[in-house]
Each structure stands twice: as C-alpha cells, then as structure tokens.
Design a protein around this motif. Structure first.
Motif, PDB file in Angstrom:
ATOM      1  N   VAL A 256       0.850  -1.194   0.000  1.00  0.00           N
ATOM      2  CA  VAL A 256       0.000   0.000   0.000  1.00  0.00           C
ATOM      3  C   VAL A 256       0.884   1.242   0.000  1.00  0.00           C
ATOM      4  CG1 VAL A 256      -1.640   1.361   1.359  1.00  0.00           C
ATOM      5  CG2 VAL A 256      -1.949  -1.107   1.146  1.00  0.00           C
ATOM      6  N   ILE A 257       0.551   2.169  -0.887  1.00  0.00           N
ATOM      7  CA  ILE A 257       1.252   3.462  -0.905  1.00  0.00           C
ATOM      8  C   ILE A 257       0.247   4.541  -0.534  1.00  0.00           C
ATOM      9  CG2 ILE A 257       2.581   5.084  -2.309  1.00  0.00           C
ATOM     10  CD1 ILE A 257       4.046   2.702  -2.907  1.00  0.00           C
ATOM     11  N   GLY A 258       0.562   5.321   0.454  1.00  0.00           N
ATOM     12  CA  GLY A 258      -0.274   6.477   0.797  1.00  0.00           C
ATOM     13  C   GLY A 258       0.453   7.735   0.371  1.00  0.00           C
ATOM     14  N   GLU A 259      -0.292   8.774   0.062  1.00  0.00           N
ATOM     15  CA  GLU A 259       0.316  10.053  -0.345  1.00  0.00           C
ATOM     16  C   GLU A 259      -0.201  11.191   0.526  1.00  0.00           C
ATOM     17  OE1 GLU A 259      -0.942  10.414  -4.401  1.00  0.00           O
ATOM     18  OE2 GLU A 259       0.472   8.934  -5.147  1.00  0.00           O
ATOM     19  N   PRO A 260      -0.047  11.072   1.837  1.00  0.00           N
ATOM     20  CA  PRO A 260      -0.602  12.106   2.707  1.00  0.00           C
ATOM     21  C   PRO A 260       0.200  13.402   2.643  1.00  0.00           C
ATOM     22  CG  PRO A 260       0.698  10.586   4.010  1.00  0.00           C
ATOM     23  CD  PRO A 260       0.700  10.049   2.600  1.00  0.00           C
ATOM     24  N   GLY A 261      -0.487  14.508   2.608  1.00  0.00           N
ATOM     25  CA  GLY A 261       0.172  15.802   2.675  1.00  0.00           C
ATOM     26  C   GLY A 261      -0.350  16.542   3.895  1.00  0.00           C
ATOM     27  N   ARG A 262      -1.543  17.069   3.734  1.00  0.00           N
ATOM     28  CA  ARG A 262      -2.189  17.845   4.791  1.00  0.00           C
ATOM     29  C   ARG A 262      -2.169  17.139   6.153  1.00  0.00           C
ATOM     30  NH1 ARG A 262      -6.294  21.403   3.294  1.00  0.00           N
ATOM     31  NH2 ARG A 262      -6.362  20.243   1.345  1.00  0.00           N
ATOM     32  N   TYR A 263      -2.470  15.831   6.149  1.00  0.00           N
ATOM     33  CA  TYR A 263      -2.562  15.110   7.414  1.00  0.00           C
ATOM     34  C   TYR A 263      -1.242  15.199   8.193  1.00  0.00           C
ATOM     35  CZ  TYR A 263      -3.233  11.432  10.829  1.00  0.00           C
ATOM     36  OH  TYR A 263      -3.312  10.745  12.022  1.00  0.00           O
ATOM     37  N   LEU A 264      -0.138  15.218   7.471  1.00  0.00           N
ATOM     38  CA  LEU A 264       1.167  15.209   8.136  1.00  0.00           C
ATOM     39  C   LEU A 264       1.616  16.591   8.589  1.00  0.00           C
ATOM     40  CD1 LEU A 264       3.230  12.692   5.942  1.00  0.00           C
ATOM     41  CD2 LEU A 264       1.824  12.241   7.960  1.00  0.00           C
ATOM     42  N   SER A 265       1.164  17.624   7.878  1.00  0.00           N
ATOM     43  CA  SER A 265       1.790  18.918   8.178  1.00  0.00           C
ATOM     44  C   SER A 265       0.838  20.054   8.548  1.00  0.00           C
ATOM     45  CB  SER A 265       2.665  19.356   6.991  1.00  0.00           C
ATOM     46  OG  SER A 265       1.882  19.567   5.838  1.00  0.00           O
ATOM     47  N   ALA A 266      -0.459  19.949   8.209  1.00  0.00           N
ATOM     48  CA  ALA A 266      -1.333  21.126   8.374  1.00  0.00           C
ATOM     49  C   ALA A 266      -1.347  21.652   9.813  1.00  0.00           C
ATOM     50  CB  ALA A 266      -2.754  20.814   7.924  1.00  0.00           C
ATOM     51  N   ASN A 267      -1.682  20.775  10.746  1.00  0.00           N
ATOM     52  CA  ASN A 267      -1.846  21.262  12.115  1.00  0.00           C
ATOM     53  C   ASN A 267      -0.539  21.385  12.882  1.00  0.00           C
ATOM     54  OD1 ASN A 267      -4.544  21.912  12.102  1.00  0.00           O
ATOM     55  ND2 ASN A 267      -5.202  19.828  12.561  1.00  0.00           N
ATOM     56  N   ALA A 268       0.562  21.094  12.204  1.00  0.00           N
ATOM     57  CA  ALA A 268       1.869  21.311  12.819  1.00  0.00           C
ATOM     58  C   ALA A 268       2.379  22.718  12.498  1.00  0.00           C
ATOM     59  CB  ALA A 268       2.863  20.277  12.314  1.00  0.00           C
ATOM     60  N   GLY A 269       1.637  23.464  11.697  1.00  0.00           N
ATOM     61  CA  GLY A 269       2.132  24.767  11.254  1.00  0.00           C
ATOM     62  C   GLY A 269       1.308  25.936  11.774  1.00  0.00           C
ATOM     63  N   TYR A 270       1.996  27.016  12.030  1.00  0.00           N
ATOM     64  CA  TYR A 270       1.358  28.245  12.514  1.00  0.00           C
ATOM     65  C   TYR A 270       1.880  29.408  11.684  1.00  0.00           C
ATOM     66  CZ  TYR A 270       0.643  25.199  16.510  1.00  0.00           C
ATOM     67  OH  TYR A 270       0.298  24.136  17.307  1.00  0.00           O
ATOM     68  N   PHE A 271       0.980  30.352  11.417  1.00  0.00           N
ATOM     69  CA  PHE A 271       1.408  31.568  10.733  1.00  0.00           C
ATOM     70  C   PHE A 271       1.252  32.729  11.705  1.00  0.00           C
ATOM     71  CE2 PHE A 271       0.325  35.189   7.841  1.00  0.00           C
ATOM     72  CZ  PHE A 271       1.599  35.339   7.308  1.00  0.00           C
ATOM     73  N   LEU A 272       2.364  33.429  11.942  1.00  0.00           N
ATOM     74  CA  LEU A 272       2.367  34.522  12.914  1.00  0.00           C
ATOM     75  C   LEU A 272       2.324  35.859  12.191  1.00  0.00           C
ATOM     76  CD1 LEU A 272       3.100  32.184  14.721  1.00  0.00           C
ATOM     77  CD2 LEU A 272       5.069  33.462  15.572  1.00  0.00           C
ATOM     78  N   THR A 273       1.407  36.695  12.607  1.00  0.00           N
ATOM     79  CA  THR A 273       1.310  38.005  11.976  1.00  0.00           C
ATOM     80  C   THR A 273       1.007  39.058  13.034  1.00  0.00           C
ATOM     81  OG1 THR A 273       0.204  39.266  10.211  1.00  0.00           O
ATOM     82  CG2 THR A 273      -1.140  37.666  11.365  1.00  0.00           C
ATOM     83  N   LYS A 274       1.520  40.266  12.797  1.00  0.00           N
ATOM     84  CA  LYS A 274       1.329  41.332  13.776  1.00  0.00           C
ATOM     85  C   LYS A 274       0.286  42.330  13.316  1.00  0.00           C
ATOM     86  CE  LYS A 274       5.386  41.679  16.621  1.00  0.00           C
ATOM     87  NZ  LYS A 274       6.731  42.218  16.723  1.00  0.00           N
ATOM     88  N   VAL A 275      -0.425  42.871  14.273  1.00  0.00           N
ATOM     89  CA  VAL A 275      -1.431  43.879  13.968  1.00  0.00           C
ATOM     90  C   VAL A 275      -0.736  45.194  13.625  1.00  0.00           C
ATOM     91  CG1 VAL A 275      -3.310  45.252  14.942  1.00  0.00           C
ATOM     92  CG2 VAL A 275      -3.146  42.792  15.439  1.00  0.00           C
ATOM     93  N   LEU A 276      -1.190  45.804  12.518  1.00  0.00           N
ATOM     94  CA  LEU A 276      -0.697  47.146  12.186  1.00  0.00           C
ATOM     95  C   LEU A 276      -1.642  48.192  12.795  1.00  0.00           C
ATOM     96  CD1 LEU A 276       0.293  46.448   8.472  1.00  0.00           C
ATOM     97  CD2 LEU A 276       1.809  46.599  10.459  1.00  0.00           C
ATOM     98  N   TYR A 277      -2.920  48.098  12.445  1.00  0.00           N
ATOM     99  CA  TYR A 277      -3.915  48.967  13.065  1.00  0.00           C
ATOM    100  C   TYR A 277      -5.314  48.397  12.916  1.00  0.00           C
ATOM    101  CZ  TYR A 277      -1.260  51.054   9.213  1.00  0.00           C
ATOM    102  OH  TYR A 277      -0.401  51.254   8.177  1.00  0.00           O
ATOM    103  N   GLU A 278      -6.214  49.027  13.613  1.00  0.00           N
ATOM    104  CA  GLU A 278      -7.640  48.741  13.436  1.00  0.00           C
ATOM    105  C   GLU A 278      -8.237  49.865  12.629  1.00  0.00           C
ATOM    106  OE1 GLU A 278     -10.464  47.247  15.727  1.00  0.00           O
ATOM    107  OE2 GLU A 278      -9.218  46.148  17.175  1.00  0.00           O
ATOM    108  N   LYS A 279      -9.308  49.559  11.863  1.00  0.00           N
ATOM    109  CA  LYS A 279     -10.047  50.639  11.220  1.00  0.00           C
ATOM    110  C   LYS A 279     -11.502  50.252  11.068  1.00  0.00           C
ATOM    111  CE  LYS A 279      -9.970  51.303   6.705  1.00  0.00           C
ATOM    112  NZ  LYS A 279      -9.468  51.673   5.367  1.00  0.00           N
TER     113      LYS A 279
END
Ligand SMILES: *Cc1c(COP(=O)(O)O)cnc(C)c1O
Length: 401
Positions: A256-279
């Motif tokens: 059996v060959i599996g080709e998992p992508g998302r399952y292996l990496s999606a929830n291991a990743g975080y994107f950090l972003t800073k607030v510039l302002y509110e409007k």
C-alpha cells in the motif's frame, strides 16, 4: 508549548512556525495504522515543500509524492531514496519525464492515454523500461470542497475505469513500459470514510480483473486526502482509514502506498502576523495585519477557515475582518472573526497553516516571502530566511540596467 511571542521577536513577522514533533506524531500514527501490510507513506511534497520539512519526513522513513520535477529534485536533495519517489500530476513535460526515468524513481503516475504514449516514447529513446501506475478516476463524490475534489469525471484528473483497463493492456504489451501500480486520489480534506472505502473497492476490483488477464500489480496507491481539523470537523481516525482500505484488499498481495500531505503537516504549522492597526468603514470592523494573501492564500482561494489566537489579549470580542496590506478585496485571513480590541504590534497566531500555506505564497505586491522556522525538542531554528527586496528583483535587475 511553543513560545510564539519569543519567536516573533527573534525572527520578526510574518512568520511560519512548524512543530516538527507534531509532524513526527502524525507520520507515526498513520504509518502504524497500516502495520501488518507492506506500506510506504509517500509524503505529498506540495503540501509543504521546505527542504528541512521533506528531510524530516525522509528521516522518519517516508517516501515522496511529487507533482513536478522540481519536487522530485527536492525529494532527492532531502535524502529520500529513489525507490520511494513517485511522480504524479496531470501535465508532465518531456524533459520532466526524461529526468524522472533517468533518476530511476519508483514509478510515474499516468493520467491520460496521451501521457502513456509520451512516457513510452521517451523510455524507448532512453532504452529503459518505465515503471508506471495509472491514475484511475473512480467517479466517486468525496464530499469535499469542489476546488479540492478530484475523483469525479468532470475533474481533470485520471482516466475512467474502462480506459484504465485498456491502458494496462497496452502497457503490459509494451517493451518499454512496466505497469507496477494503480493509483487513485479522490480529493483532499476528506472527512467521510464511505467514499474512501467505495473508491478503494472499485480500484481493488480492477486489480483483480487485471490479474485475471495476467497483469500482476505490486503497488496499490491510495493517494492522499485524509482530512484534518481546522475548526470542529469530524475527522477520520487513521486506524479506521487504514482498515477501510485494507478490508478491500483481501487476497491481494500489494504494497500500500499512501500520499498524505495535509494530514502530516497542516496542524503542525502556525502563521504569525502582527497587527498594524484597526479601522472602521461605517459599522464594519477591520484588523489590518502585516501578513497577507501572498503569505497564506487559503482563505482567499477556498474561503478556508483558520483558527486564530490573539495572544495575551482579553476583553469583549466583536467580529472583525482580518485583512492584509495587499491591494485586493480578496485579501483576507478571516472574515467576521471574534476578536478583542487590538493594538499596534499585537500578535495573531493563525493555526493549521503547515499545509498549502507557505508553498502557495507569492511575491505579489513585491512582498518578500516570510521566513520559516522549525521547532523540535524545544529548540527553534530557521529553515528558510526571509526574502529580501534584492532576492525578489534578482532575476529582473540585469535586464533593466
Ligand atoms: C495533493 C495530492 C496529494 C496530497 O493531498 P492531501 O490532501 O494534502 O493529503 C496526494 N496525491 C496527489 C496525487 C495529490 O494531487
């Protein structure tokens, strides 16, 4: 716990952070679900193709599913053995096919009759036998987002059952083709097990009928697509997933060959972003941040939901659109997301950003792509530096002088 504040300070934002320990846990859980059967988990490199990420999976024993020769080269660079590398994708150039054959990878996934003919011709030129697998489109509705649904006849992927059977016979009669596998991949972010079992049954039946005419395959490639939790989706347990597939394979001696992508990496990743302002525009509240659609495209492309934490913030929450600086109305990371009052430099942590995040990034608006950082055993390290202005214009500059 990952100290996102400290990472944002050390590496600046916008920033991708990957938890390598979580990737290992995901890999191990899926791999062990298939124990008792020979199996290869060929990591779908497109999900997160950072070399250090691919190398991490290589060290765990993974193979690689690649959809361009660039990804094949990445897999080699990362140390994945050639006998675990697969080349898939609906459109392969001649030079890509040639290189894949020269590199002697496990097999090429064929997606059309015309492609089979090209591969045969190039194999003949090189005087080799091309190991191939045919991607079957079982015409099953995977019940996922139409943009990531691939197993219906109105998608561009694979060939129907009758064509597949005919192509196997063509391949089997060719001096330069060696049909070793069968492939199907019905879609991504699958959260319903029934279509998976149905597709597997259909493909397994085809394997049996090929065997009846003397074509013995070795590899049963189930594709990827195992879904993950972005919000509160019910997901499929890896053990149930494996059982659903294995239950259709009785009497068949197949790896059996599996080709998992998302399952292996999606929830291991975080994107950090800073607030510039509110409007505010009328009653509508916007939180403008330094990350944008060129960093994380999924919200704009699929209207995808990502869980977001406002670090160290409390107070009454009201709905806001979280938007980036890119000049497009489609540039948002979330819509109507409940957030407390935000201030300049507050940090937002966007979850589930480890798959189809950085890789879909671009330089749109002449924005340099984010840095990427790995965290493993409590230690952080840079795995891709932030792009500079000089990087962005490097391929144009000499022509404008
Ligand atoms: C995209 C893709 C995968 C990976 O899909 P995930 O949903 O990330 O698991 C696997 N195989 C093929 C052929 C693909 O196109």
């Amino acid at each position: 716990m990952i100290d996102f504040k400290q990472l944002a300070e050390k590496y600046q934002t916008p920033l991708y952070v990957y938890d390598f320990d979580s990737m290992r846990t995901q890999y191990t859980s899926l791999k062990s679900a298939f124990k008792g059967r020979k199996s290869i988990l060929a990591y779908a490199v497109k999900a997160n193709s950072n070399l250090s990420v691919v190398k991490h999976f290589a060290q765990l024993g993974a193979g690689a599913d690649c959809v361009s020769i660039g990804e094949v080269r990445r897999a080699f660079l990362a140390g994945i053995p050639k006998y675990k590398i697969i080349f898939s994708g609906v459109g392969k150039r001649d030079d890509e096919i040639r290189e894949a054959l020269e590199r002697d990878i496990l097999y090429i996934n064929i997606e059309s009759e015309a492609e089979l003919a090209r591969v045969e011709m190039i194999a003949k030129e090189l005087d080799v036998q091309a190991r191939i697998s045919i991607r079957v489109n079982p015409n099953i509705d995977p019940k996922t987002h139409p943009y990531i649904s691939t197993g219906l006849h109105d998608n561009k992927f694979g060939v129907d059952l009758n064509t597949a059977k005919r192509l196997y016979i063509v391949a089997n009669n060719s001096e330069h083709l060696d049909p070793v596998g069968i492939h199907s991949h019905i879609g991504s972010q699958l959260t319903d097990i029934k279509p998976i079992r149905e597709a597997s049954e259909i493909v397994a039946d085809l394997v049996r009928s090929l065997s009846a005419v003397g074509i013995e395959l070795k590899f049963f490639d189930i594709g990827g697509g195992l879904g993950v939790r972005y919000d509160n989706e019910e997901t499929i347990d890896p053990y149930d997933y494996a059982q659903a597939i294995l239950s259709t394979l009785s009497g068949l001696e197949l790896t059996v060959i599996g080709e998992p992508g998302r399952y292996l990496s999606a929830n291991a990743g975080y994107f950090l972003t800073k607030v510039l302002y509110e409007k505010k525009n009328g009653d509508k509240r916007f939180v403008v941040v330094d990350g944008a659609m060129n960093d994380l495209l999924r919200p704009s492309l699929y209207n995808a939901y990502h869980k977001i934490d406002a670090l160290d913030k409390e107070g009454d929450e009201t709905p806001a659109d979280i938007v980036g600086p890119v000049c497009e109305s489609g540039d948002f990371l979330a819509k109507n997301y409940l957030l407390p009052k935000m201030e300049h430099n507050d940090l937002l942590v966007i979850h589930s950003a480890g798959a189809y995040g950085f890789g879909m990034g671009s330089n749109y608006n002449t924005r340099g792509r984010s840095a990427e950082v790995a965290v493993e055993n409590g230690q952080d390290r840079m795995i891709r530096r932030r792009e500079t202005f000089e990087d962005i214009i490097a391929l144009e500059k000499e022509f404008a002088e």
